[in-house]
Design a protein around this motif. Sequence first.
Motif, PDB file in Angstrom:
ATOM      1  N   ILE A  95     -26.799  13.993  62.919  1.00  0.00           N
ATOM      2  CA  ILE A  95     -26.005  13.833  64.133  1.00  0.00           C
ATOM      3  C   ILE A  95     -24.542  13.738  63.743  1.00  0.00           C
ATOM      4  CG2 ILE A  95     -25.588  12.450  66.211  1.00  0.00           C
ATOM      5  CD1 ILE A  95     -28.330  11.127  65.706  1.00  0.00           C
ATOM      6  N   SER A  96     -23.690  14.547  64.368  1.00  0.00           N
ATOM      7  CA  SER A  96     -22.251  14.400  64.138  1.00  0.00           C
ATOM      8  C   SER A  96     -21.651  13.532  65.242  1.00  0.00           C
ATOM      9  CB  SER A  96     -21.563  15.772  64.118  1.00  0.00           C
ATOM     10  OG  SER A  96     -21.615  16.385  65.400  1.00  0.00           O
ATOM     11  N   GLY A  97     -20.514  12.923  64.942  1.00  0.00           N
ATOM     12  CA  GLY A  97     -19.878  12.050  65.922  1.00  0.00           C
ATOM     13  C   GLY A  97     -20.751  10.871  66.275  1.00  0.00           C
ATOM     14  N   ALA A  98     -21.284  10.188  65.255  1.00  0.00           N
ATOM     15  CA  ALA A  98     -22.338   9.195  65.475  1.00  0.00           C
ATOM     16  C   ALA A  98     -21.861   7.749  65.521  1.00  0.00           C
ATOM     17  CB  ALA A  98     -23.400   9.334  64.384  1.00  0.00           C
TER      18      ALA A  98
ATOM     19  N   ASP B 187     -34.849  18.912  60.134  1.00  0.00           N
ATOM     20  CA  ASP B 187     -35.627  19.361  61.286  1.00  0.00           C
ATOM     21  C   ASP B 187     -34.760  19.561  62.528  1.00  0.00           C
ATOM     22  OD1 ASP B 187     -38.399  19.090  60.106  1.00  0.00           O
ATOM     23  OD2 ASP B 187     -37.678  17.035  59.855  1.00  0.00           O
ATOM     24  N   VAL B 188     -33.762  18.704  62.688  1.00  0.00           N
ATOM     25  CA  VAL B 188     -32.918  18.751  63.886  1.00  0.00           C
ATOM     26  C   VAL B 188     -31.465  18.504  63.507  1.00  0.00           C
ATOM     27  CG1 VAL B 188     -32.422  17.719  66.143  1.00  0.00           C
ATOM     28  CG2 VAL B 188     -34.796  17.908  65.360  1.00  0.00           C
ATOM     29  N   LEU B 189     -30.578  19.345  64.031  1.00  0.00           N
ATOM     30  CA  LEU B 189     -29.137  19.123  63.920  1.00  0.00           C
ATOM     31  C   LEU B 189     -28.586  18.963  65.332  1.00  0.00           C
ATOM     32  CD1 LEU B 189     -26.289  19.124  62.638  1.00  0.00           C
ATOM     33  CD2 LEU B 189     -26.371  21.637  62.737  1.00  0.00           C
ATOM     34  N   ILE B 190     -27.893  17.857  65.585  1.00  0.00           N
ATOM     35  CA  ILE B 190     -27.276  17.620  66.885  1.00  0.00           C
ATOM     36  C   ILE B 190     -25.762  17.641  66.716  1.00  0.00           C
ATOM     37  CG2 ILE B 190     -27.091  16.088  68.877  1.00  0.00           C
ATOM     38  CD1 ILE B 190     -29.832  14.938  68.139  1.00  0.00           C
ATOM     39  N   ASN B 191     -25.149  18.713  67.189  1.00  0.00           N
ATOM     40  CA  ASN B 191     -23.688  18.839  67.148  1.00  0.00           C
ATOM     41  C   ASN B 191     -23.113  18.055  68.327  1.00  0.00           C
ATOM     42  OD1 ASN B 191     -23.139  20.681  64.889  1.00  0.00           O
ATOM     43  ND2 ASN B 191     -24.288  22.182  66.091  1.00  0.00           N
ATOM     44  N   ASN B 192     -22.823  16.798  68.089  1.00  0.00           N
ATOM     45  CA  ASN B 192     -22.403  15.899  69.162  1.00  0.00           C
ATOM     46  C   ASN B 192     -20.909  15.574  69.140  1.00  0.00           C
ATOM     47  OD1 ASN B 192     -22.776  13.536  71.165  1.00  0.00           O
ATOM     48  ND2 ASN B 192     -22.010  12.523  69.312  1.00  0.00           N
ATOM     49  N   ALA B 193     -20.276  15.656  67.985  1.00  0.00           N
ATOM     50  CA  ALA B 193     -18.868  15.268  67.878  1.00  0.00           C
ATOM     51  C   ALA B 193     -18.003  16.073  68.837  1.00  0.00           C
ATOM     52  CB  ALA B 193     -18.369  15.465  66.449  1.00  0.00           C
ATOM     53  N   GLY B 194     -17.038  15.405  69.455  1.00  0.00           N
ATOM     54  CA  GLY B 194     -16.171  16.094  70.400  1.00  0.00           C
ATOM     55  C   GLY B 194     -14.771  15.517  70.424  1.00  0.00           C
TER      56      GLY B 194
ATOM     57  N   GLU C 191     -19.070  25.433  61.420  1.00  0.00           N
ATOM     58  CA  GLU C 191     -19.135  25.165  59.970  1.00  0.00           C
ATOM     59  C   GLU C 191     -20.270  24.209  59.625  1.00  0.00           C
ATOM     60  OE1 GLU C 191     -17.877  26.026  56.121  1.00  0.00           O
ATOM     61  OE2 GLU C 191     -17.324  26.929  58.038  1.00  0.00           O
ATOM     62  N   LEU C 192     -20.478  23.197  60.469  1.00  0.00           N
ATOM     63  CA  LEU C 192     -21.574  22.259  60.195  1.00  0.00           C
ATOM     64  C   LEU C 192     -22.913  22.965  60.329  1.00  0.00           C
ATOM     65  CD1 LEU C 192     -22.541  19.438  59.520  1.00  0.00           C
ATOM     66  CD2 LEU C 192     -22.377  18.850  61.959  1.00  0.00           C
ATOM     67  N   THR C 193     -23.046  23.782  61.345  1.00  0.00           N
ATOM     68  CA  THR C 193     -24.285  24.537  61.533  1.00  0.00           C
ATOM     69  C   THR C 193     -24.543  25.456  60.346  1.00  0.00           C
ATOM     70  OG1 THR C 193     -24.017  24.464  63.947  1.00  0.00           O
ATOM     71  CG2 THR C 193     -25.504  26.141  63.051  1.00  0.00           C
TER      72      THR C 193
ATOM     73  N   HIS D  97     -34.456  22.828  65.081  1.00  0.00           N
ATOM     74  CA  HIS D  97     -33.762  22.896  66.370  1.00  0.00           C
ATOM     75  C   HIS D  97     -32.309  22.472  66.186  1.00  0.00           C
ATOM     76  CE1 HIS D  97     -33.909  21.797  70.966  1.00  0.00           C
ATOM     77  NE2 HIS D  97     -33.284  22.943  70.730  1.00  0.00           N
ATOM     78  N   VAL D  98     -31.396  23.336  66.585  1.00  0.00           N
ATOM     79  CA  VAL D  98     -29.975  23.014  66.596  1.00  0.00           C
ATOM     80  C   VAL D  98     -29.554  22.816  68.045  1.00  0.00           C
ATOM     81  CG1 VAL D  98     -27.640  23.776  66.029  1.00  0.00           C
ATOM     82  CG2 VAL D  98     -29.543  24.343  64.491  1.00  0.00           C
ATOM     83  N   VAL D  99     -29.109  21.610  68.358  1.00  0.00           N
ATOM     84  CA  VAL D  99     -28.687  21.281  69.720  1.00  0.00           C
ATOM     85  C   VAL D  99     -27.194  20.994  69.702  1.00  0.00           C
ATOM     86  CG1 VAL D  99     -28.945  19.695  71.668  1.00  0.00           C
ATOM     87  CG2 VAL D  99     -30.944  20.298  70.266  1.00  0.00           C
ATOM     88  N   THR D 100     -26.446  21.711  70.522  1.00  0.00           N
ATOM     89  CA  THR D 100     -25.013  21.484  70.612  1.00  0.00           C
ATOM     90  C   THR D 100     -24.682  20.881  71.971  1.00  0.00           C
ATOM     91  OG1 THR D 100     -24.492  23.276  69.084  1.00  0.00           O
ATOM     92  CG2 THR D 100     -22.742  22.589  70.592  1.00  0.00           C
ATOM     93  N   VAL D 101     -23.868  19.830  71.943  1.00  0.00           N
ATOM     94  CA  VAL D 101     -23.461  19.152  73.173  1.00  0.00           C
ATOM     95  C   VAL D 101     -22.192  19.812  73.702  1.00  0.00           C
ATOM     96  CG1 VAL D 101     -22.702  16.976  74.193  1.00  0.00           C
ATOM     97  CG2 VAL D 101     -24.531  16.982  72.460  1.00  0.00           C
ATOM     98  N   SER D 102     -22.312  20.413  74.876  1.00  0.00           N
ATOM     99  CA  SER D 102     -21.173  21.011  75.544  1.00  0.00           C
ATOM    100  C   SER D 102     -20.874  20.196  76.802  1.00  0.00           C
ATOM    101  CB  SER D 102     -21.460  22.483  75.880  1.00  0.00           C
ATOM    102  OG  SER D 102     -20.339  23.100  76.479  1.00  0.00           O
ATOM    103  N   SER D 103     -20.203  20.813  77.759  1.00  0.00           N
ATOM    104  CA  SER D 103     -19.776  20.112  78.972  1.00  0.00           C
ATOM    105  C   SER D 103     -19.909  21.031  80.174  1.00  0.00           C
ATOM    106  CB  SER D 103     -18.319  19.667  78.823  1.00  0.00           C
ATOM    107  OG  SER D 103     -17.773  19.277  80.068  1.00  0.00           O
ATOM    108  N   MET D 104     -20.139  20.437  81.333  1.00  0.00           N
ATOM    109  CA  MET D 104     -20.158  21.218  82.565  1.00  0.00           C
ATOM    110  C   MET D 104     -18.835  21.958  82.758  1.00  0.00           C
ATOM    111  SD  MET D 104     -23.029  21.250  84.134  1.00  0.00           S
ATOM    112  CE  MET D 104     -22.419  21.929  85.685  1.00  0.00           C
TER     113      MET D 104
END
Length: 228
Positions: A8-11, A76-83, A111-113, A125-132
């Motif tokens: 998890i980034s931005g943790a 197993d899982v990468l969560i691109n959370n940092a923003g 780069e992290l991915t 599973h690579v999950v990236t946190v975006s925004s509406m």
Amino acid sequence: MTIKNIIISGASRGIGFELAKQLCAENHQVIALSRNITPLQALALPNLHPICFDLQDQDAYKGLVAYLTEKQLSVDVLINNAGKIINKPFEDLGLQDWQEVYATNVFGVAELTKSVLPFMNKEGHVVTVSSMGGVQGSMKFPGLAAYSSSKGAVITLTELLAEEYKETGPAFNVLALGAVQTEMLNEAFPGYKAPVSAAEMASYIKHFAMTGQQFYNGKLLQVANTTP
């Protein structure tokens, strides 16, 4: 439940911090990346592995690759959370503002991915946190030109990566979040009260990160309880 290795980034605060706690509570091994690891260290959880990490520092990526290699870890899982968010009128945005936002929200995600991909398999599973705010056709707000456009960029990046790796995996998906009550939101919009807490959103992301790849790949999911 199968124990998984999760990055998890931005943790160190907000959604990322809540994600780290919730995933550790389910006994997963969590590698938590943040420039400030003090809050993570204070949790003193045996399956939480904080790493001081700056998305704008090329050596940080090399260090993470060396760490994963030395520990012989699969991810197993990468969560691109940092923003990074800047709320400023367009005419006041300088080149440095744009570079700072994109360095975290777009270049850091890419780069992290790229760094973690060699350690993932087809079921990953690579999950990236975006925004509406990054979703085409959604309501847009003045002052968020850099932030929302960067969040739109990672939506397209996710779609491209899903296509590029569709034969070998892992799966790539992106979540466009509505307003969540976090420190970052409060810094950008002091006094605004979001309808969803960081812990509530973390619970949703946790479940999706663990199971979403069974049903989705290259998909944008809008996670908001309002309709702009």
